[in-house]
Write an enzyme that holds these catalytic residues in place. Structure first.
Site, short mmCIF file in Angstrom:
data_model
loop_
_atom_site.label_atom_id
_atom_site.label_comp_id
_atom_site.label_asym_id
_atom_site.label_seq_id
_atom_site.Cartn_x
_atom_site.Cartn_y
_atom_site.Cartn_z
N TRP A 90 0.82 -1.21 0.00
CA TRP A 90 0.00 0.00 0.00
C TRP A 90 0.85 1.26 0.00
O TRP A 90 0.37 2.34 -0.29
CB TRP A 90 -0.97 0.01 1.20
CG TRP A 90 -0.32 0.30 2.54
CD1 TRP A 90 0.71 -0.39 3.12
CD2 TRP A 90 -0.64 1.35 3.47
NE1 TRP A 90 1.03 0.14 4.34
CE2 TRP A 90 0.22 1.22 4.59
CE3 TRP A 90 -1.57 2.38 3.47
CZ2 TRP A 90 0.18 2.08 5.68
CZ3 TRP A 90 -1.61 3.24 4.58
CH2 TRP A 90 -0.74 3.08 5.66
N ASP A 91 2.14 1.09 0.28
CA ASP A 91 3.08 2.22 0.26
C ASP A 91 2.95 3.03 -1.03
O ASP A 91 3.08 4.24 -1.02
CB ASP A 91 4.54 1.71 0.33
CG ASP A 91 4.83 0.80 1.51
OD1 ASP A 91 3.90 0.13 1.98
OD2 ASP A 91 5.99 0.74 1.92
N GLU A 145 0.92 -1.73 13.08
CA GLU A 145 0.99 -3.20 13.14
C GLU A 145 1.39 -3.70 14.52
O GLU A 145 1.55 -4.91 14.72
CB GLU A 145 1.97 -3.72 12.08
CG GLU A 145 1.43 -3.49 10.67
CD GLU A 145 2.40 -3.91 9.58
OE1 GLU A 145 3.59 -4.09 9.89
OE2 GLU A 145 1.96 -4.04 8.42
N LYS A 153 3.35 1.80 16.25
CA LYS A 153 4.46 1.66 15.31
C LYS A 153 4.54 2.84 14.35
O LYS A 153 5.62 3.36 14.07
CB LYS A 153 4.27 0.36 14.52
CG LYS A 153 5.38 0.08 13.51
CD LYS A 153 5.09 -1.20 12.74
CE LYS A 153 6.19 -1.53 11.76
NZ LYS A 153 5.87 -2.63 10.87
N GLN A 154 3.40 3.25 13.81
CA GLN A 154 3.39 4.30 12.78
C GLN A 154 2.01 4.95 12.79
O GLN A 154 1.08 4.42 13.38
CB GLN A 154 3.68 3.70 11.41
CG GLN A 154 2.59 2.77 10.90
CD GLN A 154 3.08 1.82 9.82
OE1 GLN A 154 3.55 0.72 10.12
NE2 GLN A 154 2.97 2.23 8.57
C1 BGC Z 1 4.92 -1.15 7.58
C2 BGC Z 1 3.87 -1.23 6.50
C3 BGC Z 1 4.55 -1.16 5.16
C4 BGC Z 1 5.66 -2.20 5.02
C5 BGC Z 1 6.45 -2.05 3.74
C6 BGC Z 1 5.96 -2.24 7.37
O1 BGC Z 1 6.96 -2.14 8.34
O2 BGC Z 1 4.33 -1.31 8.85
O3 BGC Z 1 2.95 -0.17 6.64
O4 BGC Z 1 3.61 -1.36 4.14
O5 BGC Z 1 6.56 -2.06 6.10
O6 BGC Z 1 7.06 -0.79 3.67
#
Ligand code: BGC
Length: 772
Positions: free
Chosen positions: A357-358, A488, A601-602
């Site tokens: 999804w990035d 996550e 986490k984000q």
């Molecule tokens: C992130 C995801 C991301 C993936 C790839 C993960 O660490 O939590 O949001 O899509 O990395 O960049």
């Protein structure tokens, strides 16, 4: 954090050899052209720590999934863009002694990635165990003019002896991925053909049967004059080489020019692959290294003309942002709608070069503003083409009637990810794909995209959301159970605010889009109703019912949206109280401890606020930001950019700048201690967004550009270029004012500090900063 690279505005430079950081350097100094990518491995043999890596876009292997406990619905494989033939290899021997920097004393080492012109150069003096000293200068690039070509100029000068130099340029396709799940090689032999000064290898991927032909051709000069060499060609499985000796005199330079190409059956018929590779290489060799390099520099100059960000007064920040822009342009050119942007691009094996999804959530704005609209459109078409697979994917999980669930990770539309809490539950990704359609149309004004392609994707995703929620009798509202949000560090939660918000947003947007197509293109609307089997009476009404009766967790007292049900039951500690030795949590804490903790986490709630900011007043944004940011560990590289933009919006310029720095030099300073796996390509787009949307305050509203800029305290000025609906603009922000130059032939009206400004064709406006 490692700071061994020299700060320079246009180049990444390593002065002195840092063998302990070699794998980091191999990532950072990577070259690519959208069609292939090459880590900064050495041409000559190296017995130290190294991760060899050459990747050919679109060529992948479905590596059988390896998990501890199989769950129904798991994909059979994880697709990997393969580590492909080594085309840079040149073995070097001096009087029979192999040049291997791991075995030599290395002095005067300098490596430069020249971003302005798109080449990599390495120079060093090596003292071999025998005491022989040589000077080597190796320069190479992957051409962005002819994206199947790579060229190397490899020069050797004996410093304290005269003798015999043996060079063996080779192509080796007998390569193994370091991350192979079952320690197997993914390539089968098809053909080897070696002649004295050229050679070709065709290898085939197991299971997917892609063919890649990699070839080389070389020319040797001494003191600037071409010399005929008597080379002995050799072939073995998946390998060709040509070995020759030349007499070398102390202080005299011998240069090997190696022209190489990687052609794949994605772009050529298998029957023509060999002949086409020969033609491509011959054409490159005929042009010669200097001409190819000249064309490369000109092509990069044109790219910079459109996408550069200039920062005055902060060389480290300048280098950081240019590095990000350079790597993004090396990874994706938008010429081929079958390709996408892997989180590590072509700089390492991690994430398999697959699509996340990035792309939609982070990368799209960069390509929208810095490239032809076709480039962003191709990113959308990629997902459009995967729609049938997304529908199949949803069916596997029990959804029906054309509901589409796009994969968390994919290369060909099929899901590859295999952790149940992400594969099955991190469904918010579907929303980002819908939102990208909105983003594209908002930016380009190209709403024909809806009727042509967009509606089909939107309807599929809306059908998924309508089935993914369920009616809660207890709440008298719809709920969405068992999801994982962008954070996550929480799995299997109920009613993640972000996911529920983007779900109902999709439903609303789909309803509007359907209405728009019905009003503007009745014939196409009728066609779509029939193609999609849309139940015009039931489906829109059901979607509206979900929109009107969706449950979102909130805390009235704190005045915030709750990340999920029960979030306030957690022990409310803050990141500032975490001992440094506990960070990063994902390496230091057990998974259950992470899950039970409050730490994020984000961006999660804040991701939603970022996407839908116009829905919320500043105080709501501030309360949520003030609550969530102190609980966020930013352990995904995608996190700081969203916070930079929100901090900027809230007027916290210092924090905005801090967040920006964390992304801009993430790989150059190995901030997260993981650059050896490859560079964080998708978060690099986030860095660009931090500058343009964060500091520049750029938004598109009601078909107009808006700017609300400020300048970070340490900078004297910054400027960026953007394309907008046929206009090319250069926006420069100084301490005194904002200068907007309209470089196109039409006037443009835009908003600066919420005041309309019309800028004539080929003219510039200067607007004083507004006092806060
Ligand atoms: C992130 C995801 C991301 C993936 C790839 C993960 O660490 O939590 O949001 O899509 O990395 O960049």
């Amino acid at each position: 954090m490692k700071q061994y690279l020299t700060v320079d505005e246009w180049s990444i430079i390593e002065e002195g050899f840092h063998p302990d950081y070699n794998q980091i350097s191999e990532s950072v100094f990577s070259l690519g052209n959208g069609r292939m990518g090459q880590r900064a491995n050495f041409e000559e043999a190296f017995s130290g720590e190294t991760l060899q890596g050459n990747y050919v876009a679109g060529v992948y292997y479905p590596d059988k999934t390896r998990v501890g406990w199989w769950k129904n619905g798991y994909p059979e494989y994880f697709a990997k863009v393969l580590n492909a033939a080594n085309w840079i290899g040149i073995d070097v021997q001096l009087d029979g002694e192999t040049l291997d920097l791991h075995q030599c004393e290395v002095t005067d080492f300098r490596r430069e990635l020249n971003m302005r012109e798109g080449w990599l150069e390495r120079r060093f003096t090596a003292t071999l165990p025998s005491g022989k000293q040589v000077r080597v200068e190796a320069k190479r690039f992957t051409s962005i003019v002819d994206d199947e070509v790579g060229a190397i100029r490899y020069s050797v000068t004996p410093l304290n002896f005269s003798g015999t130099l043996t060079l063996t340029p080779y192509v080796d396709a007998d390569i193994m991925n370091a991350d192979s799940n079952y320690d197997e090689k993914f390539w089968n032999e098809v053909l080897q053909e070696a002649q004295p000064t050229e050679g070709y290898v065709i290898a085939e991927t197991k299971k997917t049967f892609f063919h890649v032909c990699t070839g080389q051709k070389f020319v040797v000069t001494q003191n600037g004059q071409e010399v005929a060499v008597n080379a002995t060609p050799t072939e073995r499985t998946k390998y060709i080489a040509s070995r020759f000796d030349v007499a070398v005199q102390q202080g005299e330079e011998t240069v090997l020019y190696k022209y190489a190409a990687n052609l794949s059956s994605e772009n050529h018929s298998k029957a023509d692959l060999l002949a086409n590779t020969k033609n491509v290489i011959s054409a490159a060799a005929e042009k010669g290294f200097e001409q190819l390099l000249h064309e490369q520099a000109a092509a990069w100059a044109a790219k910079w003309e459109e996408s550069d960000i200039m920062i005055e007064g902060d060389a480290a920040a300048q280098q950081g942002i240019r590095f990000n822009i350079f790597q993004l342009n090396q990874t994706y050119t938008g010429e081929d709608e079958r390709l996408n942007i892997g989180p590590k691009g072509f700089t390492g094996e991690k994430y398999g070069g697959t699509t996340y999804w990035d792309t939609e959530a982070y990368c799209l704005p960069f390509y929208l503003a810095t490239a032809d609209p076709q480039v962003a459109r191709n990113l959308l078409i990629y997902r459009y083409k995967h729609l049938p697979k997304a529908i199949e994917n949803a069916e596997k999980l029990g959804f029906t009637g054309g509901a589409a669930l796009y994969p968390m990770v994919t290369i060909n539309g099929e899901e590859c990810h295999n952790e149940w809490e992400i594969t099955f539950e991190e469904v918010h990704r579907n929303g980002a794909i819908a939102h990208a359609i909105h983003d594209y149309i908002r930016y380009t004004g190209d709403d024909s995209y809806l009727a042509e392609y967009g509606i089909e994707v939107l309807v599929g995703i809306s059908r998924f959301w309508a089935q993914r929620v369920n009616w809660s009798g207890a709440k008298n509202q719809y709920v969405m159970l068992g999801v994982t949000g962008p954070n996550e560090y929480e799995n299997n939660v109920n009613n993640n605010w972000y996911t529920s918000t983007i779900a109902t947003w999709t439903l609303e947007y789909t309803l509007k889009a359907l209405q728009h197509v019905q009003e503007t293109n009745a014939a196409r609307y009728a066609e779509l109703v029939s193609k999609l089997n849309l139940n015009e009476e039931k489906e829109p009404a059901q979607w509206q019912h979900v929109i009107d009766h969706m449950y979102y967790p909130v805390d009235e007292e704190l005045g915030i949206f709750l990340q999920q049900d029960g979030f306030l039951d957690k022990e409310q500690t803050l990141v500032k109280d975490l001992p440094a030795s506990d960070r990063p949590l994902n390496q230091k804490w057990s998974w259950d401890r992470i899950l039970r903790s409050v730490f994020i986490k984000q961006a999660d709630v804040l991701q939603g606020i970022y996407l839908f900011e116009d829905r919320y007043d500043l105080e709501t944004i501030r309360r949520n930001y003030d609550f969530y940011e102190p609980r966020t560990v930013h352990e995904s590289s995608l996190s700081p950019c969203v916070h930079a933009i929100l901090a900027a919006k809230l007027g916290d310029e210092e924090r905005a700048y801090e967040f920006y720095l964390r992304t801009a030099r993430l790989d150059l300073d190995d901030y997260n201690n993981d650059t050896e796996d490859g560079c964080h390509i998708t978060s690099m787009a986030g860095t660009w967004v931090s500058v343009v949307q964060g500091f520049g305050g750029m938004r598109v509203r009601d078909n107009q550009l808006h700017f609300n800029p400020f300048i970070p305290a340490g900078w004297s000025s910054y400027s960026f270029k953007i394309r907008f609906r046929g206009h090319l603009l250069n926006i420069k922000v100084t301490k005194d004012n904002v200068q907007i130059e309209n470089q196109s032939a039409q006037p443009l009206t835009l908003q600066v500090f919420d005041q309309a400004q019309t800028i004539d064709a080929h003219s510039k406006a200067e607007i004083a900063h507004q006092l806060a």
